[in-house]
Design an enzyme around this catalytic site. Sequence first.
Site, PDB file in Angstrom:
ATOM      1  N   GLY A 155       0.828  -1.189   0.000  1.00  0.00           N
ATOM      2  CA  GLY A 155       0.000   0.000   0.000  1.00  0.00           C
ATOM      3  C   GLY A 155       0.869   1.247   0.000  1.00  0.00           C
ATOM      4  O   GLY A 155       2.027   1.225   0.418  1.00  0.00           O
ATOM      5  N   CYS A 156       0.301   2.354  -0.478  1.00  0.00           N
ATOM      6  CA  CYS A 156       1.093   3.571  -0.652  1.00  0.00           C
ATOM      7  C   CYS A 156       1.640   4.093   0.670  1.00  0.00           C
ATOM      8  O   CYS A 156       2.827   4.434   0.780  1.00  0.00           O
ATOM      9  CB  CYS A 156       0.267   4.640  -1.357  1.00  0.00           C
ATOM     10  SG  CYS A 156      -1.331   5.002  -0.600  1.00  0.00           S
ATOM     11  N   MET A 157       0.793   4.161   1.709  1.00  0.00           N
ATOM     12  CA  MET A 157       1.286   4.639   3.005  1.00  0.00           C
ATOM     13  C   MET A 157       2.178   3.611   3.676  1.00  0.00           C
ATOM     14  O   MET A 157       3.124   3.958   4.385  1.00  0.00           O
ATOM     15  CB  MET A 157       0.109   5.022   3.905  1.00  0.00           C
ATOM     16  CG  MET A 157      -0.578   6.300   3.466  1.00  0.00           C
ATOM     17  SD  MET A 157      -1.950   6.780   4.521  1.00  0.00           S
ATOM     18  CE  MET A 157      -3.202   5.582   4.050  1.00  0.00           C
ATOM     19  N   ALA A 158       1.907   2.341   3.414  1.00  0.00           N
ATOM     20  CA  ALA A 158       2.732   1.286   4.000  1.00  0.00           C
ATOM     21  C   ALA A 158       4.151   1.335   3.453  1.00  0.00           C
ATOM     22  O   ALA A 158       5.127   1.229   4.201  1.00  0.00           O
ATOM     23  CB  ALA A 158       2.107  -0.082   3.733  1.00  0.00           C
ATOM     24  N   ALA A 160       5.746   3.872   2.086  1.00  0.00           N
ATOM     25  CA  ALA A 160       6.425   5.074   2.578  1.00  0.00           C
ATOM     26  C   ALA A 160       6.912   4.860   4.006  1.00  0.00           C
ATOM     27  O   ALA A 160       8.044   5.218   4.359  1.00  0.00           O
ATOM     28  CB  ALA A 160       5.488   6.278   2.502  1.00  0.00           C
TER      29      ALA A 160
END
Length: 350
Positions: A155-158, A160
């Site tokens: 996932g994108c926030m994961a 990062a």
Amino acid sequence: MNITDNRKKRAAILGGSGFTGAELYRLLRRHPQFDIDFVSSESKAGQSVDKYYISSIHKKKISPLKFSKMVELHGHYDAIFSCLPTGALPKVIQHVAEHTDYIFNVSGDYRLADPDQLQQHYPETLKNNFKGGWHYFIPEFSKIDLTKKIVNLPGCMAVAALYTLYPLVAHDLIDPRVITDAKTGSSGGGKSTTEHHAERAHNFRAYKVHGHRHKPEIEHALDNHLHHTVVLQFSVYSLDLPRGIMATTYSLLKEGVSAVDVKKAFYSTYASKPFLHYFNSNSGSPMIKTVVGTNYAEIGAYVEGQNCVSIATIDNLIKGAAGQAVQAANLYFGFDEETGLRFEGEGAWP
């Protein structure tokens, strides 16, 4: 790698009418090694793909490709890129898997393995058993597993957050208890978000203080890749921006660990990674504006005493989704990792 011929690879995009689907189409249509001849959208079936995407508005030559329904997927594809809504891919996985060697998936359905966590966050994955197997793949850290049909991207926030944590955990520099917050732009909610512009504009708010589904994903990734357990507090905030993520991790260095040790860990981990730019304490700090529109991540780590603050920024639709999927496909098919992704947001400053 597993591919030895020089022909272009046949590719399809599932769920192509959303923000991530648009970015995948934009990237893959310019990629020298992929040909796209199928883009699915149940609601836009029959419409011209190029005329629908704003990114194609200046094209002089319009592709005849039209959106298709999922049932129209026929023949064999070297790669299928799925950006279907959460819960949708497991319902059609058997049909999709029959038509491809690999599915590069940017939705969350196959990111976890624990049945209880799947039941809580991705129940359709648990409900629809898939025997082809899936592999959680971080392009910078994971080994290629050719035995698994689904290549599931973080996932994108994961991802990062993982960039802020990976060197610290890999070199055993911090205590297990860490706090991470992620601030994200509005495109992270997709086109179906119910949040009105008036609620988000000129505002900064907590979106999910506890219980976000990327929390177990981050913990699972660190345990799976590094065999280290972290006790993570993970909270998410909404930014008044259309795209971009900043993840910040607050950790406590172990006794005897210095700022130099942290600098060496980050530098040695990221020096050879083409899309990861590490700032040491004297060379600046990560920003969202300088990564938006690119497949780059900016990462920095800053130490005072035993306190360490590490920061990462990415474009959620590119490095956090579509670009990351293309990067993974490049690695799987033996292409140069940067193929189709060598672009920068030049001219966008200030």
